[in-house]
Design an enzyme around this catalytic site. Structure first.
Site, PDB file in Angstrom:
ATOM      1  N   CYS A  66       0.445  -1.804  -0.479  1.00  0.00           N
ATOM      2  CA  CYS A  66       0.099   0.185   0.207  1.00  0.00           C
ATOM      3  C   CYS A  66       0.960   1.659  -0.057  1.00  0.00           C
ATOM      4  O   CYS A  66       1.813   1.524  -1.307  1.00  0.00           O
ATOM      5  CB  CYS A  66      -0.842  -0.194   1.564  1.00  0.00           C
ATOM      6  N   ASP A  76      -9.544  -3.132  -6.206  1.00  0.00           N
ATOM      7  CA  ASP A  76      -9.288  -2.002  -5.493  1.00  0.00           C
ATOM      8  C   ASP A  76      -9.597  -0.677  -5.484  1.00  0.00           C
ATOM      9  O   ASP A  76      -9.912  -0.277  -7.382  1.00  0.00           O
ATOM     10  CB  ASP A  76      -7.590  -1.734  -5.540  1.00  0.00           C
ATOM     11  N   HIS A 125      -7.745  -4.039  -2.688  1.00  0.00           N
ATOM     12  CA  HIS A 125      -6.319  -3.473  -2.248  1.00  0.00           C
ATOM     13  C   HIS A 125      -6.783  -3.897  -0.404  1.00  0.00           C
ATOM     14  O   HIS A 125      -7.474  -4.617   0.250  1.00  0.00           O
ATOM     15  CB  HIS A 125      -7.230  -2.061  -1.149  1.00  0.00           C
TER      16      HIS A 125
END
Length: 299
Positions: A176, A232, A267
């Site tokens: 991330c 995502d 995500h």
């Protein structure tokens, strides 16, 4: 930049005038601050999927090294008693170096690596104490300069070199927030390969973040494997396409870079302690990541 391993002085000694009880309290606080326990913002942890990797056979725990006068906390793990080890820089999520990142270091160490995860916004505050993600973003993460992060990653490599690592065989991986820095650091020529897990690829330049992965794509000095989720919501797939196009015009390392997009994953699909975890994608991504490092001389 100067380097020293402060793990012993932090955990095994007392400050002048400090009682044994106060020293024990301080040691507990320091351990809680780096690599032990999960960040407050991610509680409660999904215990049934959270992975816990043994430290048996490893030298693992918190250390510090100094960069530009600041002692950077870090978590390291490596096979005990070994030297000449290939090195993996592990770059944290937004939540800092908590248990998940420490466990990832131990996973690499169990494969024969010296893994090190620096707390990359320790100067700005303690991310793990925040319960509100927008406030964490505003108070700490938005104030972290890219230049600071890149210098601290340089420091982590220097620490590894002084403590049994072979930085001629160094790689970088990140998740991330950290995934973005994998791309940026792969353009510096200081690692041989990178694996970026769902790191943001595009963005508006600013004083603190002057360049984004799309801006350095064509000048990569190490090939990067990008592992991304098709669902995502924060990283549109058209930005992956833009990144692929930029890589195709670049250096040999840029052209050798690759993406894997998991259609059913969102995500943070590798974050086994969170509801976002997708076991099939996480396990496949891990196998691809370790194979990528080996194929590119990080082994």
């Amino acid at each position: 930049m100067s380097l020293r391993d402060d793990s012993r002085s932090d955990f095994d000694s007392l400050r002048p005038g400090q009682s044994t009880e106060q020293g024990a309290t301080r040691r507990t606080a320091l351990k809680a601050a780096i690599g032990v326990g999960y960040a407050a913002a991610v509680m409660p942890v999904v215990a049934q999927t959270a992975i816990s990797t043994s430290a048996e056979g490893l030298k693992a725990g918190p250390v510090k090294y100094t960069v530009n006068g600041f002692e950077v906390p870090a978590y390291t793990a490596a096979p005990a008693g070994k030297t000449g080890l290939p090195v993996i820089l592990v770059v944290q999520e937004i939540f800092g170096v908590h248990e998940y990142i420490a466990d990832t270091c131990r996973r690499f160490a169990q494969l024969g690596y010296l893994a090190i995860a620096p707390e990359l916004y320790a100067r700005q505050g303690d991310a793990k104490s925040y319960t509100d993600i927008p406030k964490l973003q505003a108070d700490i993460v938005s104030k972290v300069p890219d230049a600071q992060v890149l210098a601290d990653l340089d420091g982590a490599l220097a620490y590894a070199a002084a403590n049994g690592g072979n930085v001629a065989k160094a790689g970088i991986t990140g998740f991330c927030w950290g995934g973005r820095f994998v791309w940026l650091y792969a353009a510096t020529g200081k690692v041989k390969a990178g694996v970026a897990w769902y790191g943001r690829l595009v963005g508006q330049p600013s004083q603190l973040t002057p360049r984004h992965p799309i801006d350095v794509a064509a000048s990569l000095q190490a090939p990067v494997l990008g592992l991304y989720g098709g669902k995502d919501q924060g990283i549109p797939l058209d930005t992956v396409d833009k990144m692929k196009a930029a890589l195709a015009t670049g250096t040999p390392a840029a052209k050798a870079s690759s993406f894997v997009v998991y259609p059913e994953a969102g995500h943070a699909f590798h974050a086994d302690y969170r509801p976002s975890y997708v076991k099939s994608a996480a396990e496949d991504g891990w196998q691809r990541a370790t194979a990528w490092f080996k194929a590119n001389g990080v082994a």
